[in-house]
Design a protein around this motif. Structure first.
Motif, PDB file in Angstrom:
ATOM      1  N   GLU A  82       0.848  -1.185   0.000  1.00  0.00           N
ATOM      2  CA  GLU A  82       0.000   0.000   0.000  1.00  0.00           C
ATOM      3  C   GLU A  82       0.887   1.239   0.000  1.00  0.00           C
ATOM      4  OE1 GLU A  82      -2.361   0.764   3.454  1.00  0.00           O
ATOM      5  OE2 GLU A  82      -0.747   0.227   4.812  1.00  0.00           O
ATOM      6  N   GLN A  83       0.326   2.318  -0.492  1.00  0.00           N
ATOM      7  CA  GLN A  83       1.072   3.568  -0.496  1.00  0.00           C
ATOM      8  C   GLN A  83       0.743   4.326   0.785  1.00  0.00           C
ATOM      9  OE1 GLN A  83       0.434   5.960  -3.947  1.00  0.00           O
ATOM     10  NE2 GLN A  83       2.113   7.332  -3.458  1.00  0.00           N
ATOM     11  N   VAL A  84       1.781   4.739   1.515  1.00  0.00           N
ATOM     12  CA  VAL A  84       1.605   5.457   2.783  1.00  0.00           C
ATOM     13  C   VAL A  84       2.437   6.738   2.747  1.00  0.00           C
ATOM     14  CG1 VAL A  84       1.163   3.347   4.082  1.00  0.00           C
ATOM     15  CG2 VAL A  84       3.474   4.206   3.927  1.00  0.00           C
ATOM     16  N   PRO A  85       1.994   7.779   3.452  1.00  0.00           N
ATOM     17  CA  PRO A  85       2.792   9.005   3.498  1.00  0.00           C
ATOM     18  C   PRO A  85       4.015   8.830   4.392  1.00  0.00           C
ATOM     19  CG  PRO A  85       0.795   9.262   4.789  1.00  0.00           C
ATOM     20  CD  PRO A  85       0.713   7.916   4.140  1.00  0.00           C
ATOM     21  N   LEU A  86       5.084   9.521   4.041  1.00  0.00           N
ATOM     22  CA  LEU A  86       6.285   9.533   4.883  1.00  0.00           C
ATOM     23  C   LEU A  86       6.081  10.529   6.019  1.00  0.00           C
ATOM     24  CD1 LEU A  86       9.118   9.641   2.219  1.00  0.00           C
ATOM     25  CD2 LEU A  86       8.449   7.712   3.630  1.00  0.00           C
ATOM     26  N   ASN A  87       6.401  10.144   7.220  1.00  0.00           N
ATOM     27  CA  ASN A  87       6.313  11.052   8.364  1.00  0.00           C
ATOM     28  C   ASN A  87       7.607  11.846   8.472  1.00  0.00           C
ATOM     29  OD1 ASN A  87       3.751  10.906   9.702  1.00  0.00           O
ATOM     30  ND2 ASN A  87       4.225   8.764  10.080  1.00  0.00           N
ATOM     31  N   CYS A  88       7.912  12.609   7.433  1.00  0.00           N
ATOM     32  CA  CYS A  88       9.169  13.349   7.390  1.00  0.00           C
ATOM     33  C   CYS A  88       8.966  14.847   7.578  1.00  0.00           C
ATOM     34  CB  CYS A  88       9.884  13.078   6.069  1.00  0.00           C
ATOM     35  SG  CYS A  88       8.934  13.546   4.624  1.00  0.00           S
ATOM     36  N   ASP A  89       7.734  15.278   7.778  1.00  0.00           N
ATOM     37  CA  ASP A  89       7.468  16.695   7.970  1.00  0.00           C
ATOM     38  C   ASP A  89       7.523  17.011   9.459  1.00  0.00           C
ATOM     39  OD1 ASP A  89       6.382  19.291   8.118  1.00  0.00           O
ATOM     40  OD2 ASP A  89       5.139  18.931   6.353  1.00  0.00           O
ATOM     41  N   SER A  90       8.275  18.024   9.823  1.00  0.00           N
ATOM     42  CA  SER A  90       8.443  18.358  11.236  1.00  0.00           C
ATOM     43  C   SER A  90       7.182  18.981  11.833  1.00  0.00           C
ATOM     44  CB  SER A  90       9.626  19.303  11.414  1.00  0.00           C
ATOM     45  OG  SER A  90       9.388  20.511  10.721  1.00  0.00           O
ATOM     46  N   ARG A  91       6.257  19.418  11.003  1.00  0.00           N
ATOM     47  CA  ARG A  91       5.050  20.066  11.518  1.00  0.00           C
ATOM     48  C   ARG A  91       3.846  19.141  11.593  1.00  0.00           C
ATOM     49  NH1 ARG A  91       4.774  24.417   7.158  1.00  0.00           N
ATOM     50  NH2 ARG A  91       5.587  22.609   6.095  1.00  0.00           N
ATOM     51  N   TRP A  92       3.815  18.079  10.765  1.00  0.00           N
ATOM     52  CA  TRP A  92       2.626  17.241  10.659  1.00  0.00           C
ATOM     53  C   TRP A  92       2.935  15.773  10.900  1.00  0.00           C
ATOM     54  CZ3 TRP A  92      -1.577  20.037  10.569  1.00  0.00           C
ATOM     55  CH2 TRP A  92      -1.529  21.319  10.021  1.00  0.00           C
ATOM     56  N   HIS A  93       1.996  15.093  11.550  1.00  0.00           N
ATOM     57  CA  HIS A  93       2.054  13.637  11.729  1.00  0.00           C
ATOM     58  C   HIS A  93       0.889  13.066  10.923  1.00  0.00           C
ATOM     59  CE1 HIS A  93       2.630   9.768  13.572  1.00  0.00           C
ATOM     60  NE2 HIS A  93       1.330   9.722  13.808  1.00  0.00           N
ATOM     61  N   PHE A  94       1.122  12.018  10.144  1.00  0.00           N
ATOM     62  CA  PHE A  94       0.093  11.451   9.282  1.00  0.00           C
ATOM     63  C   PHE A  94      -0.431  10.158   9.869  1.00  0.00           C
ATOM     64  CE2 PHE A  94       3.158  13.667   6.447  1.00  0.00           C
ATOM     65  CZ  PHE A  94       2.361  14.768   6.184  1.00  0.00           C
ATOM     66  N   TYR A  95      -1.751   9.970   9.818  1.00  0.00           N
ATOM     67  CA  TYR A  95      -2.383   8.768  10.352  1.00  0.00           C
ATOM     68  C   TYR A  95      -3.562   8.382   9.450  1.00  0.00           C
ATOM     69  CZ  TYR A  95      -5.994  11.867  12.193  1.00  0.00           C
ATOM     70  OH  TYR A  95      -7.001  12.780  12.309  1.00  0.00           O
TER      71      TYR A  95
END
Length: 98
Positions: free
Chosen positions: A33-46
């Motif tokens: 599956e395609q998932v977002p990378l949690n590489c942004d210092s401002r946002w957490h993806f769930y």
């Protein structure tokens, strides 16, 4: 690759993503599956159901500092200005004893 993520203000933005293996069946091809990378210092993806959402990260980031002294400087043998015990500091210092 990018993946659509819904942000708290209702907007949907494309963020960097990756393919991640979700199962490893004994007989057949694994699923991805395609998932977002949690590489942004401002946002957490769930994941929320079938969509990905973003929420603000809590806490703060600490900047890494260069140590005042390099790790090898603590070892007397590895210091650039270290001489041997006999006081010699020349090419013959490194010659073979054989």
């Amino acid at each position: 690759m990018s993946i659509a993520v819904q942000f708290p203000d209702g907007s949907v933005r494309e963020v960097p993503g990756q393919l991640r293996q979700v199962d490893d069946p004994a007989d057949g091809q694994p699923g991805f599956e395609q998932v977002p990378l949690n590489c942004d210092s401002r946002w957490h993806f769930y994941r929320k159901g079938r969509i990905w959402c973003a929420r603000p990260r809590h806490g703060h980031l600490a900047a890494f500092r260069q140590p005042e002294e390099s790790w090898w400087e603590a070892l007397a043998v590895l210091r650039d200005d270290a001489g041997d015990d006999s006081g010699k500091d020349g090419p013959d210092r490194w010659e073979s004893a054989a």
